[in-house]
Design a protein around this motif. Structure first.
Motif, PDB file in Angstrom:
ATOM      1  N   TYR A 155      -7.705   8.178   4.711  1.00  0.00           N
ATOM      2  CA  TYR A 155      -6.605   8.940   5.297  1.00  0.00           C
ATOM      3  C   TYR A 155      -6.576  10.332   4.668  1.00  0.00           C
ATOM      4  O   TYR A 155      -6.904  10.479   3.494  1.00  0.00           O
ATOM      5  N   ILE A 191      -7.482   0.954  11.540  1.00  0.00           N
ATOM      6  CA  ILE A 191      -7.513   1.959  10.467  1.00  0.00           C
ATOM      7  C   ILE A 191      -8.503   1.490   9.405  1.00  0.00           C
ATOM      8  O   ILE A 191      -8.456   0.344   8.955  1.00  0.00           O
ATOM      9  N   TYR A 241      -5.600  -5.621  10.347  1.00  0.00           N
ATOM     10  CA  TYR A 241      -5.627  -4.158  10.154  1.00  0.00           C
ATOM     11  C   TYR A 241      -4.400  -3.475  10.758  1.00  0.00           C
ATOM     12  O   TYR A 241      -3.691  -4.059  11.580  1.00  0.00           O
ATOM     13  N   GLY A 242      -4.242  -2.195  10.375  1.00  0.00           N
ATOM     14  CA  GLY A 242      -3.347  -1.333  11.127  1.00  0.00           C
ATOM     15  C   GLY A 242      -4.107  -0.889  12.370  1.00  0.00           C
ATOM     16  O   GLY A 242      -5.294  -0.567  12.289  1.00  0.00           O
ATOM     17  N   GLN A 287       4.790  -0.585   3.981  1.00  0.00           N
ATOM     18  CA  GLN A 287       3.530  -0.375   4.702  1.00  0.00           C
ATOM     19  C   GLN A 287       3.279   1.115   4.941  1.00  0.00           C
ATOM     20  O   GLN A 287       4.139   1.816   5.476  1.00  0.00           O
ATOM     21  N   THR A 306       1.254   2.228   7.100  1.00  0.00           N
ATOM     22  CA  THR A 306       1.203   2.383   8.567  1.00  0.00           C
ATOM     23  C   THR A 306       2.577   2.751   9.128  1.00  0.00           C
ATOM     24  O   THR A 306       2.682   3.576  10.043  1.00  0.00           O
ATOM     25  N   ASP A 330     -10.936  -1.307  -1.150  1.00  0.00           N
ATOM     26  CA  ASP A 330     -11.601  -2.495  -0.606  1.00  0.00           C
ATOM     27  C   ASP A 330     -12.573  -2.125   0.505  1.00  0.00           C
ATOM     28  O   ASP A 330     -13.047  -2.976   1.236  1.00  0.00           O
ATOM     29  N   SER A 331     -12.874  -0.836   0.630  1.00  0.00           N
ATOM     30  CA  SER A 331     -13.742  -0.391   1.724  1.00  0.00           C
ATOM     31  C   SER A 331     -14.783   0.593   1.219  1.00  0.00           C
ATOM     32  O   SER A 331     -14.439   1.557   0.530  1.00  0.00           O
ATOM     33  N   LEU A 350      -9.013   3.602   0.216  1.00  0.00           N
ATOM     34  CA  LEU A 350      -8.710   2.247  -0.260  1.00  0.00           C
ATOM     35  C   LEU A 350      -9.923   1.642  -0.953  1.00  0.00           C
ATOM     36  O   LEU A 350     -11.065   1.800  -0.500  1.00  0.00           O
ATOM     37  N   GLY A 373      -9.330   2.542   6.205  1.00  0.00           N
ATOM     38  CA  GLY A 373      -9.230   2.726   4.750  1.00  0.00           C
ATOM     39  C   GLY A 373      -9.414   4.137   4.236  1.00  0.00           C
ATOM     40  O   GLY A 373      -9.531   4.337   3.031  1.00  0.00           O
ATOM     41  N   GLU A 405       1.032  -2.345  12.258  1.00  0.00           N
ATOM     42  CA  GLU A 405       0.333  -3.003  11.160  1.00  0.00           C
ATOM     43  C   GLU A 405       0.069  -4.468  11.530  1.00  0.00           C
ATOM     44  O   GLU A 405       0.979  -5.207  11.870  1.00  0.00           O
ATOM     45  N   LYS A 406      -1.173  -4.864  11.490  1.00  0.00           N
ATOM     46  CA  LYS A 406      -1.649  -6.238  11.681  1.00  0.00           C
ATOM     47  C   LYS A 406      -1.054  -6.936  12.915  1.00  0.00           C
ATOM     48  O   LYS A 406      -0.400  -7.982  12.810  1.00  0.00           O
ATOM     49  N   LEU A 408       0.818  -1.210   0.000  1.00  0.00           N
ATOM     50  CA  LEU A 408       0.000   0.000   0.000  1.00  0.00           C
ATOM     51  C   LEU A 408       0.863   1.276   0.000  1.00  0.00           C
ATOM     52  O   LEU A 408       0.572   2.241  -0.701  1.00  0.00           O
ATOM     53  N   ARG A 445     -17.899   0.754   8.141  1.00  0.00           N
ATOM     54  CA  ARG A 445     -17.107   0.365   6.980  1.00  0.00           C
ATOM     55  C   ARG A 445     -17.531  -1.013   6.495  1.00  0.00           C
ATOM     56  O   ARG A 445     -17.645  -1.952   7.288  1.00  0.00           O
TER      57      ARG A 445
HETATM   58  C1  G1P Z   1      -4.600  -1.970   4.636  1.00  0.00           C
HETATM   59  C2  G1P Z   1      -3.751  -1.204   5.630  1.00  0.00           C
HETATM   60  C3  G1P Z   1      -4.279  -1.391   7.042  1.00  0.00           C
HETATM   61  C4  G1P Z   1      -5.740  -0.963   7.095  1.00  0.00           C
HETATM   62  C5  G1P Z   1      -6.549  -1.750   6.062  1.00  0.00           C
HETATM   63  C6  G1P Z   1      -7.978  -1.244   5.999  1.00  0.00           C
HETATM   64  O1  G1P Z   1      -4.438  -3.356   4.846  1.00  0.00           O
HETATM   65  O2  G1P Z   1      -2.411  -1.666   5.528  1.00  0.00           O
HETATM   66  O3  G1P Z   1      -3.520  -0.621   7.933  1.00  0.00           O
HETATM   67  O4  G1P Z   1      -6.268  -1.180   8.399  1.00  0.00           O
HETATM   68  O5  G1P Z   1      -5.977  -1.620   4.759  1.00  0.00           O
HETATM   69  O6  G1P Z   1      -8.672  -1.904   4.999  1.00  0.00           O
HETATM   70  P1  G1P Z   1      -4.836  -4.437   3.697  1.00  0.00           P
HETATM   71  O7  G1P Z   1      -6.318  -4.571   3.756  1.00  0.00           O
HETATM   72  O8  G1P Z   1      -4.363  -3.869   2.408  1.00  0.00           O
HETATM   73  O9  G1P Z   1      -4.137  -5.695   4.081  1.00  0.00           O
END
Ligand code: G1P
Length: 268
Positions: free
Chosen positions: A182, A178, A145-146, A204, A206, A104-105, A102, A180, A165-166, A82, A230
């Motif tokens: 910022y 976090i 997640y972060g 990362q 994060t 995916d959200s 992001l 998605g 992160e995670k 990311l 979300r």
């Molecule tokens: C990313 C970020 C993470 C965040 C998340 C939210 O992770 O690295 O910090 O909490 O998106 O969707 P990923 O989903 O790409 O693994």
């Protein structure tokens, strides 16, 4: 391009940004994602067909020309995480603050969320270097997640002290993940260049925000209210749930689907 009910997810994200006053949009894609550019382009043949069949309501939904968006595209050439994707937006951002959203959200049912506007206001009024949206997650999910460590701040937001992160649940500093979205000052690009790739070769985002905290810059977090929760499209379980919830809320087909699901659920 995965659809949720009537639209691909990327369209919800774009519409959410526009509704929050973000009109210059850079989509960071990759070599296998040309379908995104095609989707937002004008399709005269499709428009002609829909109009000739008197399906003007559908025609208007595929016409993106009327949106206020100025859409630009660039590609991330390697899957380096990311943070690396965000770095691809550096020359687009120039000396201006940027919102990162992001793909995916989706925030809020049918992307009805004003969270990004509130984040921008806070970013400006508090002269922050970064504002992140966060949501509470069950402790066992912190590993996806972060996660932030924070204390209560002014104006209903949180002051972020650190981020991981995670983290495994036992190492997580909180259950605030976090979510998605910022807002960044251009300083984030300098921080990103300092981040070392992790064991998977990923930069990362994060970690770059963590550098901002370490440098004493103001990093704030805003909690998503339940009404703007979300929707995570990044795994099957939540993708299915999101699809069903959005489809149930469809003004034309929701009721029919509800009846159908009820029949299914009542069938042993
Ligand atoms: C990313 C970020 C993470 C965040 C998340 C939210 O992770 O690295 O910090 O909490 O998106 O969707 P990923 O989903 O790409 O693994």
């Amino acid at each position: 391009m995965l659809p949720v009910a009537r639209k691909p997810i990327v369209q919800y994200v774009l519409e959410e940004l526009l509704a929050n006053g973000v009109e210059q949009i850079l989509l960071i894609t990759g070599r296998s994602k040309t379908a995104i550019e095609n989707h937002f382009d004008t399709d005269p043949e499709l428009l002609r067909t829909l109009n000739s069949r008197k399906m003007t309501h559908l025609a208007s939904q595929t016409d993106f020309e009327h949106l206020k968006a100025h859409i630009f595209y660039t590609r991330q050439h390697q899957q380096k995480g990311l943070g690396d994707a965000v770095l691809c937006g550096e020359s687009f951002a120039g000396e201006q603050p940027v919102v990162v959203a992001l793909g995916d959200s989706i925030l809020g049912l049918h992307a009805k969320s004003s969270c990004v506007s509130r984040m921008i206001q806070l970013f400006e009024s508090r002269r922050a270097s970064c504002v992140v949206a966060v949501e509470e997650v069950p402790p066992e999910e912190t590993r996806n997640y972060g996660v932030i460590r924070a204390r209560e701040g002014k104006d209903g937001c949180l002051n972020v002290l650190d981020l991981i992160e995670k983290p495994r649940p036992e190492e997580a500093p909180s259950n605030l993940a976090i979510a998605g979205r910022y807002v960044f000052s251009p300083l984030i690009f300098d921080m990103l260049r300092r981040v070392q790739a992790d064991s998977k070769g990923e930069i990362q985002l994060t970690d770059a925000i963590r550098f901002l905290c370490e440098e004493g810059k103001r990093v704030l977090a805003v909690k998503l209210p339940p009404s703007e929760k979300r929707y995570d499209i990044g795994n099957f379980a939540s993708y299915y749930a999101t699809f069903v919830e959005f489809a149930l809320a469809d003004p034309d087909y929701g009721k029919e689907l509800r009846d159908y699901l009820q029949t299914l659920l009542n069938t042993p």
